[in-house]
Design a protein around this motif. Structure first.
Motif, PDB file in Angstrom:
ATOM      1  N   TYR A  30     -15.219  92.994  49.507  1.00 39.32           N
ATOM      2  CA  TYR A  30     -15.702  93.419  50.820  1.00 39.32           C
ATOM      3  C   TYR A  30     -16.282  94.824  50.728  1.00 39.32           C
ATOM      4  CZ  TYR A  30     -12.109  96.939  51.738  1.00 39.32           C
ATOM      5  OH  TYR A  30     -11.358  98.075  51.707  1.00 39.32           O
ATOM      6  N   PHE A  31     -17.154  95.174  51.654  1.00 42.48           N
ATOM      7  CA  PHE A  31     -17.441  96.583  51.905  1.00 42.48           C
ATOM      8  C   PHE A  31     -17.118  96.841  53.376  1.00 42.48           C
ATOM      9  CE2 PHE A  31     -19.875 100.302  53.129  1.00 42.48           C
ATOM     10  CZ  PHE A  31     -19.339 101.195  52.231  1.00 42.48           C
ATOM     11  N   THR A  32     -16.613  98.026  53.682  1.00 39.92           N
ATOM     12  CA  THR A  32     -16.081  98.340  55.017  1.00 39.92           C
ATOM     13  C   THR A  32     -17.048  97.963  56.145  1.00 39.92           C
ATOM     14  OG1 THR A  32     -16.901 100.580  54.678  1.00 39.92           O
ATOM     15  CG2 THR A  32     -14.584 100.199  54.194  1.00 39.92           C
ATOM     16  N   THR A  33     -18.227  98.569  56.170  1.00 38.36           N
ATOM     17  CA  THR A  33     -19.151  98.323  57.294  1.00 38.36           C
ATOM     18  C   THR A  33     -19.715  96.904  57.244  1.00 38.36           C
ATOM     19  OG1 THR A  33     -21.033  99.191  56.049  1.00 38.36           O
ATOM     20  CG2 THR A  33     -19.843 100.753  57.431  1.00 38.36           C
ATOM     21  N   THR A  34     -19.950  96.397  56.042  1.00 35.61           N
ATOM     22  CA  THR A  34     -20.510  95.045  55.897  1.00 35.61           C
ATOM     23  C   THR A  34     -19.566  94.024  56.517  1.00 35.61           C
ATOM     24  OG1 THR A  34     -21.251  95.872  53.740  1.00 35.61           O
ATOM     25  CG2 THR A  34     -21.659  93.555  54.213  1.00 35.61           C
ATOM     26  N   ARG A  35     -18.288  94.119  56.171  1.00 38.13           N
ATOM     27  CA  ARG A  35     -17.323  93.144  56.676  1.00 38.13           C
ATOM     28  C   ARG A  35     -17.124  93.277  58.181  1.00 38.13           C
ATOM     29  NH1 ARG A  35     -11.521  93.246  54.078  1.00 38.13           N
ATOM     30  NH2 ARG A  35     -11.290  94.981  55.514  1.00 38.13           N
ATOM     31  N   VAL A  36     -17.110  94.500  58.691  1.00 40.58           N
ATOM     32  CA  VAL A  36     -16.955  94.666  60.142  1.00 40.58           C
ATOM     33  C   VAL A  36     -18.084  93.946  60.881  1.00 40.58           C
ATOM     34  CG1 VAL A  36     -17.235  96.347  62.013  1.00 40.58           C
ATOM     35  CG2 VAL A  36     -15.546  96.744  60.246  1.00 40.58           C
ATOM     36  N   HIS A  37     -19.319  94.088  60.410  1.00 35.14           N
ATOM     37  CA  HIS A  37     -20.430  93.415  61.089  1.00 35.14           C
ATOM     38  C   HIS A  37     -20.344  91.904  60.937  1.00 35.14           C
ATOM     39  CE1 HIS A  37     -22.507  96.766  62.761  1.00 35.14           C
ATOM     40  NE2 HIS A  37     -22.458  97.412  61.623  1.00 35.14           N
ATOM     41  N   GLN A  38     -19.881  91.440  59.798  1.00 26.40           N
ATOM     42  CA  GLN A  38     -19.701  89.989  59.618  1.00 26.40           C
ATOM     43  C   GLN A  38     -18.650  89.465  60.590  1.00 26.40           C
ATOM     44  OE1 GLN A  38     -18.815  90.079  55.422  1.00 26.40           O
ATOM     45  NE2 GLN A  38     -20.986  90.117  54.819  1.00 26.40           N
ATOM     46  N   GLU A  39     -17.562  90.229  60.743  1.00 26.18           N
ATOM     47  CA  GLU A  39     -16.491  89.793  61.654  1.00 26.18           C
ATOM     48  C   GLU A  39     -16.933  89.881  63.112  1.00 26.18           C
ATOM     49  OE1 GLU A  39     -13.200  92.239  60.363  1.00 26.18           O
ATOM     50  OE2 GLU A  39     -12.661  90.859  58.734  1.00 26.18           O
ATOM     51  N   LEU A  40     -17.655  90.951  63.459  1.00 27.42           N
ATOM     52  CA  LEU A  40     -18.121  91.088  64.844  1.00 27.42           C
ATOM     53  C   LEU A  40     -19.102  89.971  65.209  1.00 27.42           C
ATOM     54  CD1 LEU A  40     -18.593  94.984  65.101  1.00 27.42           C
ATOM     55  CD2 LEU A  40     -16.855  93.616  66.268  1.00 27.42           C
ATOM     56  N   ALA A  41     -19.795  89.426  64.208  1.00 25.09           N
ATOM     57  CA  ALA A  41     -20.720  88.316  64.460  1.00 25.09           C
ATOM     58  C   ALA A  41     -19.983  86.967  64.482  1.00 25.09           C
ATOM     59  CB  ALA A  41     -21.826  88.307  63.403  1.00 25.09           C
ATOM     60  N   GLY A  42     -18.657  86.997  64.331  1.00 22.20           N
ATOM     61  CA  GLY A  42     -17.871  85.763  64.424  1.00 22.20           C
ATOM     62  C   GLY A  42     -17.621  85.092  63.080  1.00 22.20           C
ATOM     63  N   GLY A  43     -17.957  85.771  61.999  1.00 22.36           N
ATOM     64  CA  GLY A  43     -17.763  85.199  60.664  1.00 22.36           C
ATOM     65  C   GLY A  43     -16.459  85.637  60.033  1.00 22.36           C
ATOM     66  N   LYS A  44     -16.161  85.033  58.872  1.00 24.57           N
ATOM     67  CA  LYS A  44     -14.954  85.410  58.142  1.00 24.57           C
ATOM     68  C   LYS A  44     -15.340  85.676  56.692  1.00 24.57           C
ATOM     69  CE  LYS A  44     -10.144  83.938  57.458  1.00 24.57           C
ATOM     70  NZ  LYS A  44      -9.936  84.313  56.101  1.00 24.57           N
ATOM     71  N   PHE A  45     -15.024  86.876  56.217  1.00 28.39           N
ATOM     72  CA  PHE A  45     -15.335  87.230  54.840  1.00 28.39           C
ATOM     73  C   PHE A  45     -14.320  86.604  53.886  1.00 28.39           C
ATOM     74  CE2 PHE A  45     -14.698  89.858  51.100  1.00 28.39           C
ATOM     75  CZ  PHE A  45     -16.000  89.926  50.612  1.00 28.39           C
ATOM     76  N   VAL A  46     -14.798  86.081  52.757  1.00 24.90           N
ATOM     77  CA  VAL A  46     -13.892  85.532  51.726  1.00 24.90           C
ATOM     78  C   VAL A  46     -14.255  86.181  50.392  1.00 24.90           C
ATOM     79  CG1 VAL A  46     -13.086  83.452  50.560  1.00 24.90           C
ATOM     80  CG2 VAL A  46     -13.836  83.315  52.940  1.00 24.90           C
ATOM     81  N   ASP A  47     -13.270  86.777  49.750  1.00 23.71           N
ATOM     82  CA  ASP A  47     -13.537  87.477  48.489  1.00 23.71           C
ATOM     83  C   ASP A  47     -13.657  86.492  47.329  1.00 23.71           C
ATOM     84  OD1 ASP A  47     -13.893  89.349  46.538  1.00 23.71           O
ATOM     85  OD2 ASP A  47     -12.136  90.549  47.067  1.00 23.71           O
ATOM     86  N   ILE A  48     -14.806  86.494  46.654  1.00 22.79           N
ATOM     87  CA  ILE A  48     -14.996  85.593  45.509  1.00 22.79           C
ATOM     88  C   ILE A  48     -15.336  86.373  44.237  1.00 22.79           C
ATOM     89  CG2 ILE A  48     -15.629  83.538  46.864  1.00 22.79           C
ATOM     90  CD1 ILE A  48     -18.616  84.284  46.119  1.00 22.79           C
ATOM     91  N   ILE A  49     -14.919  87.633  44.187  1.00 24.77           N
ATOM     92  CA  ILE A  49     -15.156  88.416  42.967  1.00 24.77           C
ATOM     93  C   ILE A  49     -14.196  87.917  41.881  1.00 24.77           C
ATOM     94  CG2 ILE A  49     -13.489  90.313  43.294  1.00 24.77           C
ATOM     95  CD1 ILE A  49     -15.904  92.239  42.646  1.00 24.77           C
ATOM     96  N   ILE A  50     -14.557  88.108  40.618  1.00 25.92           N
ATOM     97  CA  ILE A  50     -13.665  87.689  39.524  1.00 25.92           C
ATOM     98  C   ILE A  50     -12.355  88.491  39.586  1.00 25.92           C
ATOM     99  CG2 ILE A  50     -15.503  86.884  37.971  1.00 25.92           C
ATOM    100  CD1 ILE A  50     -15.241  89.577  36.462  1.00 25.92           C
ATOM    101  N   ASP A  51     -11.267  87.883  39.138  1.00 31.92           N
ATOM    102  CA  ASP A  51      -9.947  88.528  39.231  1.00 31.92           C
ATOM    103  C   ASP A  51      -9.895  89.861  38.486  1.00 31.92           C
ATOM    104  OD1 ASP A  51      -8.911  86.520  40.783  1.00 31.92           O
ATOM    105  OD2 ASP A  51      -8.120  85.374  39.078  1.00 31.92           O
ATOM    106  N   GLU A  52     -10.659  89.960  37.404  1.00 33.49           N
ATOM    107  CA  GLU A  52     -10.634  91.192  36.591  1.00 33.49           C
ATOM    108  C   GLU A  52     -10.958  92.427  37.434  1.00 33.49           C
ATOM    109  OE1 GLU A  52     -11.905  88.316  35.714  1.00 33.49           O
ATOM    110  OE2 GLU A  52     -11.687  87.964  33.552  1.00 33.49           O
ATOM    111  N   ALA A  53     -11.726  92.250  38.513  1.00 34.96           N
ATOM    112  CA  ALA A  53     -12.142  93.393  39.343  1.00 34.96           C
ATOM    113  C   ALA A  53     -10.956  94.086  39.990  1.00 34.96           C
ATOM    114  CB  ALA A  53     -13.120  92.930  40.419  1.00 34.96           C
ATOM    115  N   ASN A  54      -9.852  93.344  40.170  1.00 31.11           N
ATOM    116  CA  ASN A  54      -8.689  93.930  40.839  1.00 31.11           C
ATOM    117  C   ASN A  54      -7.714  94.594  39.879  1.00 31.11           C
ATOM    118  OD1 ASN A  54      -9.236  93.354  43.608  1.00 31.11           O
ATOM    119  ND2 ASN A  54      -8.980  91.194  43.097  1.00 31.11           N
ATOM    120  N   ASP A  55      -8.060  94.635  38.604  1.00 36.76           N
ATOM    121  CA  ASP A  55      -7.184  95.251  37.609  1.00 36.76           C
ATOM    122  C   ASP A  55      -7.878  96.504  37.075  1.00 36.76           C
ATOM    123  OD1 ASP A  55      -5.794  96.065  35.425  1.00 36.76           O
ATOM    124  OD2 ASP A  55      -5.867  94.134  34.370  1.00 36.76           O
TER     125      ASP A  55
END
Ligand SMILES: *Cc1c(COP(=O)(O)O)cnc(C)c1O
Length: 461
Positions: free
Chosen positions: A128-153
């Motif tokens: 996610y990015f902060t402002t990007t996700r807020v606008h997606q949510e305000l438009a009625g959407g739901k963000f789903v993280d599909i980055i590879i797991d390695e990114a969180n390590d």
């Protein structure tokens, strides 16, 4: 010492023509300032900051060529010459067909989200990015993280931690149907993962998959040239291609984009939305007049569009990126040499210190990254920011997001600071690291409803 001829130094492909003088502060000044700011570096007056690594957004130094274009800004309300220059730079360097200028990146995100997201749709993305996700949510959407797991390590050395995990995307499509996916939100050089690139190979595979399922790819191209630099350095068959060529190839595999020109494009304000779809363009052009301004200025002055057109060109220069990212790597390696835990590989726009590893005695509810950023400011007047539980905010149901990464971000403005500034920063972090056991956590005493990290206030525990 003899010279290692295979490892000659880079240096900046520019020299300085004007400088900005900085105030010196004492530790007591800084202790008072951070207390007054509620231990939130966003609330510090910039006058009290010595080296400002809060963000690389809008903090870049413009070139003599950009400044000179300011005088050529056409401030006509409609059909400004400067708009056409910007449009032609975007065609030439990025290749998108239609553009809508906006005052900055989130203006583009607002319009694009309203046009492309239907209520209840999913927007899968590589973190996610902060402002990007807020606008997606305000438009009625739901963000789903599909980055590879390695990114969180933070310690995983994967060369392309910004890659999309296409299996995660496929699972979402299988479960809900491609109709329920508004688009894939693909960021280049993923900010929240520490400035980590995707590979061209991954993008091509994603293009193939999304073509089959008729899902558009919308490119958050805020740091596309920095991503291209890493592709040139790390990916097979790209070593001989220029950053300019790689940037254009990346854009060619996507259907539209949002851009915060305050980053890559070397300006202090500006952005745009781009698309290859005439229907999306038409709706976006209708909306921009409601939120930003006429479709030939989108909230920008003519001079801003002039500077952006030149900045786009300068951003794809190979020597510029070698110096830009070279400086980030210099700072990261220096911190590492003192044993400071940082996200690896070192990213494109800043060094991200792992606050969980730095302050293992604090729980995430005690805001370790927030506390560490405050401590570094008190030590040396270096301003950084939190990218952890505070930035992640709350879910629409009110629960906190608890991100895996709890980081302090040292973001480098482009063409602003010197190598000596980097030494001062690294030494300050090293000294705070030596005294890390004494650092206390924080409690949040004021929490705004949206994007809380900007204005939240804290007290020491
Ligand atoms: C900064 C940024 C944005 C938002 O752009 P603003 O110009 O700050 O409104 C969007 N996406 C990414 C990846 C960014 O870094």
């Amino acid at each position: 010492m003899s010279i290692n001829t295979s490892k000659r130094s880079w240096a900046e492909p520019y020299k300085m023509k004007m400088v900005e003088l900085l105030k010196t502060t004492t530790r007591t000044n800084r202790l008072n300032a951070i207390r007054k700011a509620g231990y939130n570096t966003f609330l510090l007056p910039s006058e009290d900051v010595y080296i400002d690594l809060l963000t690389d957004s809008g903090t870049n130094a413009m070139s003599d060529r950009q400044w000179s274009q300011f005088m050529l800004g056409d401030e006509a309300y409609a059909g400004s010459k400067s708009y056409f220059k910007l449009e032609s730079a975007i065609h030439e360097y990025y290749g998108y067909k239609y553009i809508v200028p906006t005052h900055q990146g989130r203006g583009a995100e607002n319009i694009l989200s309203k046009v492309m997201i239907r209520k209840g749709q999913f927007i899968p993305g590589n973190m996610y990015f902060t402002t990007t996700r807020v606008h997606q949510e305000l438009a009625g959407g739901k963000f789903v993280d599909i980055i590879i797991d390695e990114a969180n390590d933070p310690t995983n050395l994967h060369p392309f931690k910004g890659n999309v995990d296409i299996e995660k995307l496929d699972n979402l499509v299988k479960k809900h149907g491609a109709d329920k996916v508004a688009y894939v939100s693909l960021a280049s050089n993923v900010n929240m993962a520490g400035g980590q690139p995707f590979s061209m190979e991954n993008l091509k595979a994603l293009r193939k998959y999304t073509k089959i399922h008729n899902i558009p790819i919308i490119h958050d191209m805020t740091r596309v040239a920095e991503n291209a630099y890493f592709i040139q350095k790390r990916e097979k068959n790209y070593a001989k291609k220029s950053i300019r060529e790689i940037v254009k190839e990346i854009c060619s595999y996507t259907d539209g984009a949002t851009m915060s020109a305050k980053k890559d494009a070397l300006v202090n304000i500006g952005g745009f939305m781009a698309t290859n779809d005439p229907h999306v363009f038409e709706e976006a052009r209708n909306l921009v007049v409601v939120y930003e301004g006429l479709h030939t200025y989108g909230g920008l002055a003519g001079r801003d569009m002039e500077a952006m057109a030149v900045g786009i060109k300068e951003s794809v220069d190979d020597r510029h990126q070698a110096a830009r990212i070279g400086q980030v790597i210099y700072l990261g390696e220096k911190m590492e040499s003192y044993g400071v835990p940082i996200v690896k590989p070192i990213g494109g726009h800043g060094v991200f210190v792992d606050a969980k590893a730095f302050l293992p005695h604090l729980t995430q509810d005690q805001f370790p990254a927030q506390a560490l950023a405050a401590e570094i400011y008190v030590d040396s007047g270096v301003r950084t920011m939190e990218r952890g539980v505070v930035s992640a905010g709350r879910k629409p149901n009110g629960e906190n997001y608890y991100p895996d990464l709890e980081l302090v971000r040292f973001t480098l403005p482009r063409r602003v600071y010197t190598q000596a500034h980097m030494d001062v920063v690294a030494e300050s972090v090293a000294e705070v690291f030596q005294k890390r056991e004494r650092i206390k956590g924080l409690k949040m005493v004021y929490e705004p409803k949206y994007l809380r990290f900007f204005q939240a206030r804290f007290e020491k525990l």
